[in-house]
Design an enzyme around this catalytic site. Structure first.
Site, PDB file in Angstrom:
ATOM      1  N   LEU A   1      73.585 -12.329  24.406  1.00  0.00           N
ATOM      2  CA  LEU A   1      74.060 -10.942  24.369  1.00  0.00           C
ATOM      3  C   LEU A   1      72.941 -10.017  23.907  1.00  0.00           C
ATOM      4  CD1 LEU A   1      77.497  -9.710  23.085  1.00  0.00           C
ATOM      5  CD2 LEU A   1      75.420  -8.460  22.526  1.00  0.00           C
TER       6      LEU A   1
ATOM      7  N   HIS B   1      69.794 -13.073  11.779  1.00  0.00           N
ATOM      8  CA  HIS B   1      68.784 -12.013  11.824  1.00  0.00           C
ATOM      9  C   HIS B   1      69.456 -10.703  11.421  1.00  0.00           C
ATOM     10  CE1 HIS B   1      66.008  -9.098  13.655  1.00  0.00           C
ATOM     11  NE2 HIS B   1      65.108 -10.064  13.700  1.00  0.00           N
TER      12      HIS B   1
END
Length: 339
Positions: A127, A231
Protein backbone atom coordinates in the site's frame (compact mmCIF):
# COMPACT_ATOMS: atom_id res chain seq x y z
CA UNK A 1 -14.10 13.07 -4.56
CA UNK A 2 -13.03 11.92 -8.00
CA UNK A 3 -11.03 8.79 -7.13
CA UNK A 4 -11.69 5.12 -7.76
CA UNK A 5 -9.80 1.92 -7.03
CA UNK A 6 -9.41 -0.35 -10.04
CA UNK A 7 -7.28 -3.30 -11.11
CA UNK A 8 -3.82 -2.36 -12.41
CA UNK A 9 -3.05 -2.78 -16.11
CA UNK A 10 0.15 -3.19 -18.10
CA UNK A 11 0.11 0.50 -19.05
CA UNK A 12 0.35 1.44 -15.35
CA UNK A 13 3.96 0.22 -15.22
CA UNK A 14 5.68 3.59 -15.55
CA UNK A 15 3.45 5.22 -12.95
CA UNK A 16 4.03 2.37 -10.49
CA UNK A 17 7.77 2.69 -11.08
CA UNK A 18 7.68 6.42 -10.34
CA UNK A 19 5.73 5.80 -7.13
CA UNK A 20 8.15 3.04 -6.10
CA UNK A 21 11.01 5.54 -6.23
CA UNK A 22 9.18 7.66 -3.63
CA UNK A 23 8.88 4.94 -0.97
CA UNK A 24 12.25 5.56 0.67
CA UNK A 25 13.40 1.92 0.81
CA UNK A 26 12.33 -1.10 2.80
CA UNK A 27 9.17 -1.41 0.72
CA UNK A 28 9.63 -4.96 -0.55
CA UNK A 29 6.29 -5.26 -2.37
CA UNK A 30 6.86 -2.10 -4.41
CA UNK A 31 10.49 -2.18 -5.56
CA UNK A 32 11.82 0.53 -7.90
CA UNK A 33 12.59 -2.13 -10.50
CA UNK A 34 10.70 -2.18 -13.79
CA UNK A 35 11.28 -5.89 -14.38
CA UNK A 36 9.92 -6.86 -10.96
CA UNK A 37 6.93 -4.54 -11.29
CA UNK A 38 6.18 -5.81 -14.79
CA UNK A 39 6.18 -9.37 -13.42
CA UNK A 40 3.63 -8.32 -10.81
CA UNK A 41 1.35 -6.91 -13.49
CA UNK A 42 1.70 -10.09 -15.52
CA UNK A 43 0.76 -12.18 -12.46
CA UNK A 44 -2.29 -9.97 -11.98
CA UNK A 45 -3.38 -10.41 -15.59
CA UNK A 46 -2.97 -14.18 -15.30
CA UNK A 47 -5.01 -14.29 -12.07
CA UNK A 48 -7.83 -12.30 -13.63
CA UNK A 49 -7.94 -14.60 -16.64
CA UNK A 50 -8.43 -17.73 -14.53
CA UNK A 51 -11.90 -19.17 -14.60
CA UNK A 52 -13.46 -20.88 -11.64
CA UNK A 53 -12.82 -20.74 -7.91
CA UNK A 54 -10.24 -22.34 -5.67
CA UNK A 55 -7.12 -20.97 -4.00
CA UNK A 56 -3.99 -20.59 -6.11
CA UNK A 57 -0.77 -18.63 -5.67
CA UNK A 58 -1.90 -15.36 -7.24
CA UNK A 59 -1.32 -11.62 -6.96
CA UNK A 60 -3.75 -8.78 -7.51
CA UNK A 61 -2.32 -5.29 -7.95
CA UNK A 62 -4.77 -2.40 -7.63
CA UNK A 63 -4.34 1.31 -8.27
CA UNK A 64 -6.01 4.52 -7.16
CA UNK A 65 -7.02 6.65 -10.14
CA UNK A 66 -8.23 10.21 -10.33
CA UNK A 67 -10.98 9.80 -12.92
CA UNK A 68 -10.92 13.52 -13.79
CA UNK A 69 -7.21 13.62 -14.65
CA UNK A 70 -6.50 9.96 -15.38
CA UNK A 71 -3.53 10.07 -12.97
CA UNK A 72 -2.70 7.06 -10.81
CA UNK A 73 -1.92 8.28 -7.28
CA UNK A 74 -1.73 5.16 -5.15
CA UNK A 75 -1.50 1.38 -5.19
CA UNK A 76 -2.02 -1.74 -3.07
CA UNK A 77 -1.74 -5.50 -3.47
CA UNK A 78 -3.38 -8.79 -2.45
CA UNK A 79 -1.44 -12.06 -2.33
CA UNK A 80 -3.94 -14.92 -2.34
CA UNK A 81 -1.70 -17.29 -0.37
CA UNK A 82 1.88 -16.88 0.85
CA UNK A 83 4.52 -19.56 1.22
CA UNK A 84 3.66 -21.58 -1.89
CA UNK A 85 6.53 -20.71 -4.23
CA UNK A 86 9.07 -20.48 -1.40
CA UNK A 87 8.86 -20.54 2.41
CA UNK A 88 7.32 -17.50 4.06
CA UNK A 89 9.60 -16.70 6.99
CA UNK A 90 8.85 -14.60 10.04
CA UNK A 91 10.38 -14.22 13.46
CA UNK A 92 8.09 -15.08 16.36
CA UNK A 93 8.84 -13.09 19.50
CA UNK A 94 8.56 -15.25 22.61
CA UNK A 95 9.87 -15.72 26.12
CA UNK A 96 11.78 -18.66 27.61
CA UNK A 97 11.38 -18.95 31.38
CA UNK A 98 13.92 -20.94 33.42
CA UNK A 99 14.20 -21.38 37.17
CA UNK A 100 17.29 -22.08 39.25
CA UNK A 101 16.44 -23.72 42.57
CA UNK A 102 20.00 -23.26 43.85
CA UNK A 103 19.98 -19.52 43.17
CA UNK A 104 16.32 -19.12 44.03
CA UNK A 105 15.82 -17.05 40.90
CA UNK A 106 13.68 -17.19 37.78
CA UNK A 107 15.15 -16.02 34.49
CA UNK A 108 13.07 -14.88 31.53
CA UNK A 109 14.82 -14.51 28.20
CA UNK A 110 13.18 -12.91 25.18
CA UNK A 111 13.79 -14.88 22.01
CA UNK A 112 13.27 -14.61 18.26
CA UNK A 113 12.43 -17.91 16.59
CA UNK A 114 12.47 -18.35 12.81
CA UNK A 115 9.09 -19.74 11.76
CA UNK A 116 6.83 -20.43 8.79
CA UNK A 117 3.66 -20.29 10.94
CA UNK A 118 1.95 -17.85 8.59
CA UNK A 119 2.23 -19.91 5.41
CA UNK A 120 -1.07 -20.19 3.56
CA UNK A 121 -2.32 -16.80 4.73
CA UNK A 122 -3.72 -14.12 2.47
CA UNK A 123 -1.42 -11.10 2.53
CA UNK A 124 -2.48 -7.52 1.98
CA UNK A 125 0.47 -5.26 1.28
CA UNK A 126 2.17 -2.92 -1.12
CA UNK A 127 0.00 0.00 0.00
CA UNK A 128 1.39 3.36 -1.08
CA UNK A 129 -0.37 6.69 -1.44
CA UNK A 130 1.28 9.62 -3.17
CA UNK A 131 2.37 12.17 -0.54
CA UNK A 132 0.25 14.90 -2.16
CA UNK A 133 -2.95 12.84 -1.82
CA UNK A 134 -2.87 11.95 1.87
CA UNK A 135 -6.25 13.43 2.70
CA UNK A 136 -9.98 12.88 2.12
CA UNK A 137 -9.87 9.28 3.38
CA UNK A 138 -7.89 8.01 0.40
CA UNK A 139 -5.67 5.85 2.61
CA UNK A 140 -8.77 4.11 3.95
CA UNK A 141 -10.07 3.68 0.41
CA UNK A 142 -6.82 2.01 -0.62
CA UNK A 143 -6.75 -0.31 2.36
CA UNK A 144 -10.40 -1.29 2.57
CA UNK A 145 -10.95 -1.77 -1.16
CA UNK A 146 -8.82 -4.91 -0.83
CA UNK A 147 -11.20 -6.41 1.73
CA UNK A 148 -14.24 -5.86 -0.47
CA UNK A 149 -12.36 -7.43 -3.38
CA UNK A 150 -11.64 -10.48 -1.22
CA UNK A 151 -15.29 -10.64 -0.17
CA UNK A 152 -16.43 -10.49 -3.80
CA UNK A 153 -14.12 -13.41 -4.67
CA UNK A 154 -14.30 -15.24 -1.35
CA UNK A 155 -13.71 -18.74 -2.73
CA UNK A 156 -10.27 -17.66 -4.00
CA UNK A 157 -8.97 -16.84 -0.52
CA UNK A 158 -8.43 -18.67 2.76
CA UNK A 159 -9.48 -17.66 6.27
CA UNK A 160 -6.42 -15.90 7.71
CA UNK A 161 -4.99 -12.61 6.50
CA UNK A 162 -1.73 -10.87 7.37
CA UNK A 163 -0.22 -7.44 6.78
CA UNK A 164 3.51 -6.78 7.13
CA UNK A 165 4.34 -3.26 8.24
CA UNK A 166 7.65 -1.72 7.27
CA UNK A 167 10.04 -1.51 10.20
CA UNK A 168 12.23 1.35 11.38
CA UNK A 169 14.65 2.67 8.75
CA UNK A 170 17.39 5.11 9.78
CA UNK A 171 18.27 8.37 8.03
CA UNK A 172 20.90 6.63 5.92
CA UNK A 173 18.36 4.12 4.60
CA UNK A 174 19.63 1.27 6.75
CA UNK A 175 17.82 -1.01 9.17
CA UNK A 176 19.07 -1.22 12.78
CA UNK A 177 17.40 -4.61 13.08
CA UNK A 178 19.07 -6.02 9.97
CA UNK A 179 22.46 -4.60 10.90
CA UNK A 180 22.22 -6.05 14.42
CA UNK A 181 21.11 -9.53 13.39
CA UNK A 182 20.83 -10.92 9.86
CA UNK A 183 23.43 -8.62 8.32
CA UNK A 184 26.10 -10.43 10.31
CA UNK A 185 25.32 -13.69 8.52
CA UNK A 186 24.70 -12.46 4.98
CA UNK A 187 27.60 -10.17 4.22
CA UNK A 188 25.35 -7.51 2.69
CA UNK A 189 23.77 -4.32 3.95
CA UNK A 190 20.04 -3.83 4.31
CA UNK A 191 19.56 -2.00 1.02
CA UNK A 192 21.28 -4.80 -0.90
CA UNK A 193 19.31 -7.54 0.88
CA UNK A 194 15.99 -5.72 0.51
CA UNK A 195 16.53 -5.15 -3.21
CA UNK A 196 17.54 -8.78 -3.73
CA UNK A 197 14.49 -10.02 -1.85
CA UNK A 198 12.11 -7.75 -3.77
CA UNK A 199 13.34 -9.06 -7.11
CA UNK A 200 14.34 -12.66 -6.39
CA UNK A 201 12.38 -13.73 -3.30
CA UNK A 202 13.71 -14.71 0.10
CA UNK A 203 14.89 -18.28 -0.49
CA UNK A 204 18.38 -17.09 0.37
CA UNK A 205 17.10 -16.70 3.94
CA UNK A 206 16.52 -20.46 4.05
CA UNK A 207 20.04 -21.05 2.77
CA UNK A 208 21.93 -18.79 5.15
CA UNK A 209 19.85 -17.79 8.18
CA UNK A 210 20.60 -19.69 11.42
CA UNK A 211 17.65 -21.88 12.39
CA UNK A 212 18.26 -21.76 16.13
CA UNK A 213 16.40 -19.16 18.26
CA UNK A 214 18.10 -15.80 18.80
CA UNK A 215 18.28 -14.36 22.31
CA UNK A 216 17.47 -10.67 21.95
CA UNK A 217 19.86 -9.84 24.82
CA UNK A 218 22.69 -10.73 22.44
CA UNK A 219 21.64 -8.11 19.90
CA UNK A 220 22.79 -4.51 19.82
CA UNK A 221 20.79 -1.94 21.74
CA UNK A 222 19.71 -0.28 18.49
CA UNK A 223 18.42 -3.59 17.08
CA UNK A 224 16.50 -4.49 20.26
CA UNK A 225 14.92 -1.04 20.41
CA UNK A 226 13.11 -1.42 17.06
CA UNK A 227 11.81 -5.02 17.29
CA UNK A 228 8.11 -5.00 16.45
CA UNK A 229 7.94 -1.25 15.81
CA UNK A 230 6.51 0.14 12.56
CA UNK A 231 8.24 2.82 10.52
CA UNK A 232 7.04 6.27 11.69
CA UNK A 233 5.19 6.63 8.39
CA UNK A 234 3.42 3.35 9.08
CA UNK A 235 1.91 4.15 12.47
CA UNK A 236 -1.35 5.36 10.93
CA UNK A 237 -1.50 2.17 8.84
CA UNK A 238 -1.05 0.10 12.00
CA UNK A 239 -3.93 1.93 13.69
CA UNK A 240 -6.11 1.32 10.61
CA UNK A 241 -5.31 -2.38 10.74
CA UNK A 242 -6.12 -2.56 14.44
CA UNK A 243 -9.42 -0.78 13.85
CA UNK A 244 -10.18 -3.25 11.06
CA UNK A 245 -9.65 -6.21 13.38
CA UNK A 246 -6.00 -7.18 12.94
CA UNK A 247 -3.93 -8.13 15.99
CA UNK A 248 -0.23 -7.87 16.75
CA UNK A 249 0.45 -11.55 17.42
CA UNK A 250 4.18 -11.26 18.05
CA UNK A 251 5.44 -11.91 14.51
CA UNK A 252 8.08 -9.59 13.07
CA UNK A 253 9.67 -9.21 9.65
CA UNK A 254 13.01 -10.98 9.19
CA UNK A 255 14.51 -8.00 7.35
CA UNK A 256 13.62 -4.87 9.29
CA UNK A 257 11.88 -6.18 12.43
CA UNK A 258 8.56 -4.49 11.61
CA UNK A 259 5.37 -6.05 13.01
CA UNK A 260 3.26 -8.54 11.06
CA UNK A 261 -0.43 -8.04 11.86
CA UNK A 262 -2.77 -11.03 11.77
CA UNK A 263 -6.55 -11.20 11.29
CA UNK A 264 -9.41 -13.53 10.37
CA UNK A 265 -10.95 -12.52 7.04
CA UNK A 266 -14.60 -13.04 7.91
CA UNK A 267 -14.16 -11.08 11.14
CA UNK A 268 -12.68 -7.98 9.53
CA UNK A 269 -15.03 -5.06 10.11
CA UNK A 270 -15.30 -4.10 6.44
CA UNK A 271 -16.21 -7.63 5.39
CA UNK A 272 -18.52 -8.36 8.32
CA UNK A 273 -20.46 -5.12 7.81
CA UNK A 274 -20.67 -5.22 4.00
CA UNK A 275 -24.02 -5.74 2.26
CA UNK A 276 -25.01 -6.42 -1.33
CA UNK A 277 -27.82 -4.14 -2.49
CA UNK A 278 -29.62 -2.98 -5.63
CA UNK A 279 -29.46 0.63 -6.78
CA UNK A 280 -32.97 2.02 -6.89
CA UNK A 281 -32.17 5.61 -7.91
CA UNK A 282 -29.50 8.31 -8.11
CA UNK A 283 -29.65 11.84 -6.76
CA UNK A 284 -27.38 14.88 -6.61
CA UNK A 285 -26.68 15.34 -2.88
CA UNK A 286 -27.18 13.92 0.60
CA UNK A 287 -26.66 10.54 2.22
CA UNK A 288 -24.10 8.77 4.40
CA UNK A 289 -20.52 8.43 3.18
CA UNK A 290 -19.82 4.75 2.60
CA UNK A 291 -17.43 2.50 0.77
CA UNK A 292 -19.08 1.15 -2.37
CA UNK A 293 -17.85 -1.41 -4.89
CA UNK A 294 -19.04 -3.26 -7.95
CA UNK A 295 -17.76 -5.65 -10.61
CA UNK A 296 -15.75 -8.86 -10.62
CA UNK A 297 -12.12 -9.60 -11.47
CA UNK A 298 -10.83 -7.06 -14.04
CA UNK A 299 -14.06 -5.06 -13.80
CA UNK A 300 -13.80 -4.51 -10.04
CA UNK A 301 -14.18 -0.87 -8.94
CA UNK A 302 -14.37 0.72 -5.50
CA UNK A 303 -14.90 4.31 -4.33
CA UNK A 304 -16.45 6.47 -1.64
CA UNK A 305 -20.11 7.29 -2.25
CA UNK A 306 -23.07 8.85 -0.48
CA UNK A 307 -25.75 6.27 0.25
CA UNK A 308 -29.33 6.90 1.29
CA UNK A 309 -31.62 4.08 2.44
CA UNK A 310 -35.38 4.46 2.36
CA UNK A 311 -37.90 3.03 4.77
CA UNK A 312 -38.94 0.47 2.18
CA UNK A 313 -35.36 -0.79 1.74
CA UNK A 314 -34.69 1.20 -1.42
CA UNK A 315 -31.08 2.33 -1.78
CA UNK A 316 -30.01 5.42 -3.71
CA UNK A 317 -26.57 6.83 -4.52
CA UNK A 318 -25.22 10.22 -5.43
CA UNK A 319 -24.97 10.45 -9.19
CA UNK A 320 -21.24 11.21 -9.19
CA UNK A 321 -20.19 8.02 -7.40
CA UNK A 322 -22.61 5.91 -9.46
CA UNK A 323 -21.01 7.34 -12.60
CA UNK A 324 -17.49 6.54 -11.35
CA UNK A 325 -18.52 2.91 -10.95
CA UNK A 326 -20.50 2.81 -14.19
CA UNK A 327 -23.50 1.80 -12.10
CA UNK A 328 -27.04 2.23 -13.40
CA UNK A 329 -30.43 1.90 -11.74
CA UNK A 330 -31.21 -1.75 -11.12
CA UNK A 331 -27.56 -2.68 -10.88
CA UNK A 332 -26.08 -4.37 -7.80
CA UNK A 333 -23.27 -3.07 -5.64
CA UNK A 334 -21.64 -3.72 -2.28
CA UNK A 335 -21.58 -1.12 0.47
CA UNK A 336 -19.83 -0.87 3.83
CA UNK A 337 -19.85 1.86 6.48
CA UNK A 338 -16.85 4.03 7.26
CA UNK A 339 -15.92 1.86 10.31
Amino acid sequence: MSFIMRIARADDLQTLYEMAKLTGGGFTNLPPDRTALSAKLERTEKALARQGDGIEDELIVMVLENVETGQVRGTCQIFSTVGQSWPFYSYRLGVLTQHSRELGRTFRAQMLSLTTDLEGSVEVGGLFLHPRERAEGLGLLLARSRYLYIRSHRARFGDRVIAELRGVIDEAGGSPFWDGLAGRFFGMNFQEADEFNAVNGNQFIADLMPKTPIYTAMLTDSARAVIGLPHPNGRAAMRMLETEGFDNAGYVDIFDGGPTMVGQIDQLKTIAAARDVILSATREKGGDKMLIATGKLADYRCTWGFVQEGANGAVSLDAASAARLGLETGGSFTMAGRA
